[in-house]
Design a protein around this motif. Structure first.
Motif, PDB file in Angstrom:
ATOM      1  N   ALA A   1       0.817  -1.212   0.000  1.00  0.00           N
ATOM      2  CA  ALA A   1       0.000   0.000   0.000  1.00  0.00           C
ATOM      3  C   ALA A   1       0.853   1.266   0.000  1.00  0.00           C
ATOM      4  N   LEU A   2       1.969   1.256   0.721  1.00  0.00           N
ATOM      5  CA  LEU A   2       2.774   2.470   0.828  1.00  0.00           C
ATOM      6  C   LEU A   2       3.240   2.985  -0.537  1.00  0.00           C
ATOM      7  N   PRO A   3       3.906   2.155  -1.371  1.00  0.00           N
ATOM      8  CA  PRO A   3       4.285   2.676  -2.700  1.00  0.00           C
ATOM      9  C   PRO A   3       3.094   2.946  -3.597  1.00  0.00           C
ATOM     10  N   ALA A   4       2.028   2.132  -3.485  1.00  0.00           N
ATOM     11  CA  ALA A   4       0.855   2.357  -4.331  1.00  0.00           C
ATOM     12  C   ALA A   4       0.220   3.709  -4.030  1.00  0.00           C
ATOM     13  N   LEU A   5       0.082   4.038  -2.751  1.00  0.00           N
ATOM     14  CA  LEU A   5      -0.493   5.335  -2.390  1.00  0.00           C
ATOM     15  C   LEU A   5       0.412   6.474  -2.832  1.00  0.00           C
ATOM     16  N   ALA A   6       1.712   6.314  -2.620  1.00  0.00           N
ATOM     17  CA  ALA A   6       2.643   7.382  -2.998  1.00  0.00           C
ATOM     18  C   ALA A   6       2.616   7.626  -4.501  1.00  0.00           C
ATOM     19  N   ILE A   7       2.591   6.553  -5.301  1.00  0.00           N
ATOM     20  CA  ILE A   7       2.623   6.704  -6.752  1.00  0.00           C
ATOM     21  C   ILE A   7       1.328   7.321  -7.270  1.00  0.00           C
ATOM     22  N   THR A   8       0.183   6.776  -6.846  1.00  0.00           N
ATOM     23  CA  THR A   8      -1.089   7.299  -7.352  1.00  0.00           C
ATOM     24  C   THR A   8      -1.310   8.746  -6.944  1.00  0.00           C
ATOM     25  N   GLN A   9      -0.899   9.110  -5.745  1.00  0.00           N
ATOM     26  CA  GLN A   9      -1.081  10.490  -5.312  1.00  0.00           C
ATOM     27  C   GLN A   9      -0.088  11.430  -5.983  1.00  0.00           C
ATOM     28  N   TYR A  10       1.107  10.926  -6.286  1.00  0.00           N
ATOM     29  CA  TYR A  10       2.062  11.752  -7.043  1.00  0.00           C
ATOM     30  C   TYR A  10       1.536  12.028  -8.442  1.00  0.00           C
ATOM     31  N   VAL A  11       0.995  10.994  -9.098  1.00  0.00           N
ATOM     32  CA  VAL A  11       0.441  11.174 -10.444  1.00  0.00           C
ATOM     33  C   VAL A  11      -0.728  12.155 -10.405  1.00  0.00           C
ATOM     34  N   TRP A  12      -1.588  12.015  -9.419  1.00  0.00           N
ATOM     35  CA  TRP A  12      -2.698  12.950  -9.268  1.00  0.00           C
ATOM     36  C   TRP A  12      -2.183  14.381  -9.110  1.00  0.00           C
ATOM     37  N   GLY A  13      -1.219  14.566  -8.234  1.00  0.00           N
ATOM     38  CA  GLY A  13      -0.673  15.902  -8.027  1.00  0.00           C
ATOM     39  C   GLY A  13      -0.031  16.480  -9.274  1.00  0.00           C
ATOM     40  N   ALA A  14       0.671  15.634 -10.037  1.00  0.00           N
ATOM     41  CA  ALA A  14       1.303  16.118 -11.266  1.00  0.00           C
ATOM     42  C   ALA A  14       0.262  16.588 -12.275  1.00  0.00           C
ATOM     43  N   HIS A  15      -0.801  15.808 -12.458  1.00  0.00           N
ATOM     44  CA  HIS A  15      -1.869  16.222 -13.379  1.00  0.00           C
ATOM     45  C   HIS A  15      -2.556  17.491 -12.886  1.00  0.00           C
ATOM     46  N   ALA A  16      -2.800  17.589 -11.584  1.00  0.00           N
ATOM     47  CA  ALA A  16      -3.463  18.776 -11.048  1.00  0.00           C
ATOM     48  C   ALA A  16      -2.610  20.028 -11.253  1.00  0.00           C
ATOM     49  N   ARG A  17      -1.308  19.902 -11.084  1.00  0.00           N
ATOM     50  CA  ARG A  17      -0.425  21.058 -11.302  1.00  0.00           C
ATOM     51  C   ARG A  17      -0.457  21.503 -12.758  1.00  0.00           C
ATOM     52  N   LEU A  18      -0.471  20.547 -13.687  1.00  0.00           N
ATOM     53  CA  LEU A  18      -0.543  20.908 -15.101  1.00  0.00           C
ATOM     54  C   LEU A  18      -1.853  21.630 -15.418  1.00  0.00           C
ATOM     55  N   VAL A  19      -2.954  21.166 -14.812  1.00  0.00           N
ATOM     56  CA  VAL A  19      -4.240  21.820 -15.041  1.00  0.00           C
ATOM     57  C   VAL A  19      -4.210  23.254 -14.537  1.00  0.00           C
ATOM     58  N   ARG A  20      -3.711  23.451 -13.332  1.00  0.00           N
ATOM     59  CA  ARG A  20      -3.678  24.808 -12.775  1.00  0.00           C
ATOM     60  C   ARG A  20      -2.770  25.716 -13.603  1.00  0.00           C
ATOM     61  N   GLN A  21      -1.666  25.175 -14.093  1.00  0.00           N
ATOM     62  CA  GLN A  21      -0.770  25.979 -14.929  1.00  0.00           C
ATOM     63  C   GLN A  21      -1.457  26.398 -16.230  1.00  0.00           C
ATOM     64  N   LYS A  22      -2.189  25.459 -16.835  1.00  0.00           N
ATOM     65  CA  LYS A  22      -2.890  25.776 -18.083  1.00  0.00           C
ATOM     66  C   LYS A  22      -4.026  26.762 -17.827  1.00  0.00           C
ATOM     67  N   GLU A  23      -4.723  26.634 -16.708  1.00  0.00           N
ATOM     68  CA  GLU A  23      -5.797  27.572 -16.378  1.00  0.00           C
ATOM     69  C   GLU A  23      -5.264  28.980 -16.214  1.00  0.00           C
TER      70      GLU A  23
END
Length: 242
Positions: A70-92
């Motif tokens: 669970a530890l790496p799975a949570l870290a990876i999925t949340q990192y990917v989520w954060g990366a996509h969210a940052r790209l969205v905010r930058q484009k906005e």
């Protein structure tokens, strides 16, 4: 002519696709978090009810294996989520000069932090089950590892609270100054299946909370009920991810 019948401004369609990818990454992160807590709680509830060391051992191993995966799975999925969210905010900001998608960010971050706390608390109890399974040497080694992880987790939690509070206050100040961000009628993915998705997430959250309550001995459901709650949590999570 209706606003939605007009041609979208340059970049709006690409932004809508980026938002859809960010929402998918967010769903996957929450699915991983809820599944990890549900599986951990279920394994430990069943281990608590085992009648002998031989019955406890496989459940203790299962609990530890779920926690370590669970530890790496949570870290990876949340990192990917954060990366996509940052790209969205930058484009906005490029299109509208203001980020529109971050209003729920403090709440979602707090929910994720609470999920991490529950996951870690469940993981820290792993030595107890190996001791119950008469694996004393391994239990002692795990206890030292759990204590070291607990110290690092508490330090990380304090840093998170300080960072989260600063970020939340900063977002509130920016929202008050800007008076709100512009709407975007060219985001076709937003609001899709809102009622069904909300109902499924509510069901998953209730099932996970019930399993955690059973693990904390706040109530004592039957074994069949425990399996039913686990199934409900996993099925609701999988359906929301489709």
């Amino acid at each position: 002519m209706l606003l939605t019948e007009m041609a979208p401004p340059p970049g709006a369609q690409g932004l809508a696709e980026m938002r859809a990818r960010a929402r998918t990454a967010r769903r996957r992160a929450f699915i991983a978090l809820s599944a990890a807590i549900a599986l951990l709680a279920t394994a430990q509830v069943l281990a608590d009810r085992a009648q002998s060391a031989e019955q406890t051992l496989p459940l203790a191993v299962l609990s530890l294996a779920v926690f370590l995966m669970a530890l790496p799975a949570l870290a990876i999925t949340q990192y990917v989520w954060g990366a996509h969210a940052r790209l969205v905010r930058q484009k906005e900001r490029e299109l509208y000069a203001v980020a529109r998608s971050g209003r729920a960010r403090p709440l979602s971050r707090l929910a994720v932090a609470c999920g991490w706390a529950v996951t870690l608390l469940l993981g820290w109890t792993a030595p107890h089950f190996f001791r119950e399974a008469a694996r004393y040497a391994f239990a002692d080694a795990l206890r030292w590892a759990a204590e070291a992880l607990a110290v690092m987790s508490v330090a990380a939690g304090v840093l998170f609270v300080l960072w989260w509070a600063r970020d939340a206050v900063g977002m509130l100040v920016r929202a008050l100054r800007s008076g709100g961000s512009p709407g975007d009628p060219w985001d076709p993915g937003r609001g899709a299946r809102p009622r069904e998705g909300a109902a499924l997430w509510t069901g998953a959250a209730m099932a996970v909370a019930a399993l955690v309550g059973a693990r904390a001995h706040l109530w004592e459901p039957g074994t069949a009920v425990v399996y039913a709650l686990l199934t409900a949590a996993l099925v609701c999570g999988v359906v929301t991810g489709e």
